[in-house]
Design a protein around this motif. Structure first.
Motif, PDB file in Angstrom:
ATOM      1  N   LYS A 221       0.852  -1.188   0.000  1.00  0.00           N
ATOM      2  CA  LYS A 221       0.000   0.000   0.000  1.00  0.00           C
ATOM      3  C   LYS A 221       0.890   1.240   0.000  1.00  0.00           C
ATOM      4  CE  LYS A 221      -3.752   2.309   2.514  1.00  0.00           C
ATOM      5  NZ  LYS A 221      -4.758   2.200   3.605  1.00  0.00           N
ATOM      6  N   VAL A 222       0.934   1.914  -1.121  1.00  0.00           N
ATOM      7  CA  VAL A 222       1.796   3.078  -1.255  1.00  0.00           C
ATOM      8  C   VAL A 222       1.291   4.209  -0.364  1.00  0.00           C
ATOM      9  CG1 VAL A 222       0.520   3.937  -3.263  1.00  0.00           C
ATOM     10  CG2 VAL A 222       2.881   4.653  -2.896  1.00  0.00           C
ATOM     11  N   MET A 223       2.212   4.928   0.263  1.00  0.00           N
ATOM     12  CA  MET A 223       1.860   6.104   1.052  1.00  0.00           C
ATOM     13  C   MET A 223       1.623   7.267   0.094  1.00  0.00           C
ATOM     14  SD  MET A 223       4.061   8.027   4.073  1.00  0.00           S
ATOM     15  CE  MET A 223       3.586   6.874   5.355  1.00  0.00           C
ATOM     16  N   TYR A 224       0.499   7.945   0.267  1.00  0.00           N
ATOM     17  CA  TYR A 224       0.142   9.069  -0.599  1.00  0.00           C
ATOM     18  C   TYR A 224      -0.063  10.300   0.276  1.00  0.00           C
ATOM     19  CZ  TYR A 224      -1.989  11.526  -4.591  1.00  0.00           C
ATOM     20  OH  TYR A 224      -2.258  12.396  -5.617  1.00  0.00           O
ATOM     21  N   ALA A 225       0.688  11.369   0.002  1.00  0.00           N
ATOM     22  CA  ALA A 225       0.563  12.612   0.761  1.00  0.00           C
ATOM     23  C   ALA A 225      -0.408  13.544   0.050  1.00  0.00           C
ATOM     24  CB  ALA A 225       1.925  13.273   0.929  1.00  0.00           C
ATOM     25  N   PHE A 226      -1.625  13.621   0.556  1.00  0.00           N
ATOM     26  CA  PHE A 226      -2.643  14.520   0.001  1.00  0.00           C
ATOM     27  C   PHE A 226      -2.372  15.940   0.479  1.00  0.00           C
ATOM     28  CE2 PHE A 226      -4.818  10.423  -0.050  1.00  0.00           C
ATOM     29  CZ  PHE A 226      -5.436  10.428  -1.286  1.00  0.00           C
ATOM     30  N   ASN A 227      -2.389  16.878  -0.448  1.00  0.00           N
ATOM     31  CA  ASN A 227      -2.180  18.275  -0.097  1.00  0.00           C
ATOM     32  C   ASN A 227      -3.456  18.834   0.515  1.00  0.00           C
ATOM     33  OD1 ASN A 227      -1.450  20.943   0.117  1.00  0.00           O
ATOM     34  ND2 ASN A 227      -1.217  21.303  -2.073  1.00  0.00           N
ATOM     35  N   ILE A 228      -3.452  19.027   1.833  1.00  0.00           N
ATOM     36  CA  ILE A 228      -4.648  19.520   2.525  1.00  0.00           C
ATOM     37  C   ILE A 228      -4.523  20.998   2.885  1.00  0.00           C
ATOM     38  CG2 ILE A 228      -5.131  17.217   3.451  1.00  0.00           C
ATOM     39  CD1 ILE A 228      -4.216  18.344   6.220  1.00  0.00           C
ATOM     40  N   THR A 229      -3.546  21.683   2.308  1.00  0.00           N
ATOM     41  CA  THR A 229      -3.326  23.097   2.610  1.00  0.00           C
ATOM     42  C   THR A 229      -4.599  23.912   2.392  1.00  0.00           C
ATOM     43  OG1 THR A 229      -1.015  22.910   1.941  1.00  0.00           O
ATOM     44  CG2 THR A 229      -1.948  25.128   2.017  1.00  0.00           C
ATOM     45  N   GLY A 230      -4.888  24.765   3.350  1.00  0.00           N
ATOM     46  CA  GLY A 230      -6.066  25.616   3.265  1.00  0.00           C
ATOM     47  C   GLY A 230      -6.132  26.506   4.485  1.00  0.00           C
TER      48      GLY A 230
END
Length: 420
Positions: A221-230
């Motif tokens: 399961k690849v680690m995915y960094a979602f951009n949650i900037t806000g």
């Protein structure tokens, strides 16, 4: 009142004597101003005043680094712009365990003072009391390795390309291909947060569907960094969106949201925080202005990032290899007995950088992210990933790239493509 103090070290340039300039700094950022005022008693100065701890003279310059300075009154004398390292000591009780108020003290108006033609915050020595408020990395290096399932080598990652413009359904096959290629880590680009054409909620759904589908096939399961900037009120909602979907990492643009917002996110985050430092060049590119990474990364660690961008060797940006090596070492140097953060090597990276990186950094506790170095590999994305791993295998075994490439096709192809 607490007897603890904060030490701040600066590189300064001034047409005045270094000792005078240091006293101006200490007064401006504590009890003083440009002239004595009623109420500034000796007792006030002793309890709340900043102190000059050390002044170390460096080589002077005949020309100023920055405009806007004021020359001292001299007759028939060419100005000399003296440079030096100045360490100031500030009472902790002036601001308490508050990073915003700490920065108002150690940086504040200093950059605007006309006595200076250059000023840069180089380092901070912070008391343990800050850890009573700021939690530091929750996952750090070991927690990230556990979630990614990667040991004995760097974590190999890439960035979604094109950075922006993909609809959620156009993103789907891209993620599927990257996950099938054997990557450890994928990240959103800092440009792609929550745009109207591809809302984060839709992207999370599509990406996690593909990641889980590939994990069922490959067991990885690849680690995915979602951009949650806000905005601050968006961070928890965005974090929870990723967490509830089974995601294993969130990314935030530190300088966009601010250090207090990252600290706020850390208080409830159940996922590693991938700290992107975009806009960093505006803070540091001028050598006699802004902030050194050594000081910056300490604040980033305190507020809780688990990964922090440092650039990589021979990168496409302005940063020198010496600066990159210092940055990596700073991230891995324990703070308050722990709180290390995983350095993220990026920008112009490919398989051939592994040997030099390992030789000079002497660590595998890094995240090595390559965009074109993986995606533009002549054998395709999977071959690009293999070439990166092979590059690090060569580095760890002490074998030259050329020798290792004789029996590893993907590495050989990478050298032929990117080596020039």
């Amino acid at each position: 009142m607490s007897q603890a103090r904060v030490l701040a070290t600066y590189l300064i340039e001034t047409p005045y004597s270094l000792e005078y300039a240091a006293q101006v700094m200490a007064g401006e950022q504590s009890t003083g101003t440009f002239i004595s005022v009623p109420g500034e008693t000796q007792e006030i100065k002793e309890k709340f005043g900043a102190r000059v701890v050390e002044v170390q003279e460096l080589e002077s310059s005949e020309t100023p680094s920055l405009p806007g300075f004021k020359l001292p009154k001299r007759v028939n004398e060419k100005p000399v712009f003296r440079r030096g390292l100045v360490t100031l000591s500030f009472p902790f009780h002036n601001f308490g365990p508050s990073i915003p108020n700490l920065l108002a003290t150690v940086a504040g108006n200093l950059y605007e003072l006309r006595e200076f033609s250059g000023l840069r915050l180089m380092d901070l020595d912070l008391p343990f009391e800050f850890t009573e408020v700021y939690l530091g990395p929750k996952f750090g290096i070991e927690g990230t390795r556990k979630l990614a399932g990667v040991y004995g080598r760097p974590i190999i990652g890439t960035i979604i390309k094109p950075s922006i413009g993909l609809s959620p359904e156009e993103l789907r096959p891209v993620v599927r291909e990257l996950a099938m290629a054997g990557l450890d880590f994928i990240k959103d680009d800092e440009l792609n947060g929550n745009p109207p054409y591809a809302p984060l909620q839709q992207r999370v759904k599509v990406v996690m569907e593909e990641i889980e589908r590939v994990a069922d096939i490959t067991g990885k399961k690849v680690m995915y960094a979602f951009n949650i900037t806000g905005d601050i009120d968006e961070l928890k909602r965005n974090h929870d969106l990723v967490y509830d979907a089974g995601g294993t990492c969130v990314m935030v643009s530190i300088n966009s949201v601010g250090l207090p917002a990252v600290a706020h996110l850390r208080k409830y985050s159940e996922l590693p925080i991938h700290g992107h430092r975009n806009q960093w060049g505006a803070m540091t590119r001028c050598p006699l202005l802004g902030m050194e990474f050594r000081a910056y990364q300490k604040l980033c660690r305190l507020v809780g990032v688990d990964h922090l961008h440092t650039n990589g060797l021979n990168n496409k940006f302005f940063e020198s290899n010496e600066s990159v090596l210092n940055s990596v070492n700073d991230c891995l140097t324990p703070m308050f007995g722990g709180l290390t953060v995983m350095p993220v090597l990026s920008s112009g990276q490919w398989a051939g950088m592994a040997v030099e990186s390992y030789t000079k950094m002497q660590t595998i506790d890094v995240m090595n992210i390559a965009g074109g170095g993986i995606l533009a590999h002549p054998g395709g994305t999977a071959a690009g990933v293999k070439s990166m791993i092979q590059g690090w295998e060569a580095a760890l075994s002490g074998i030259s790239l050329e020798e290792y490439a004789k029996t590893n096709t993907e590495l050989r192809q990478a050298i032929e493509k990117f080596g020039s």
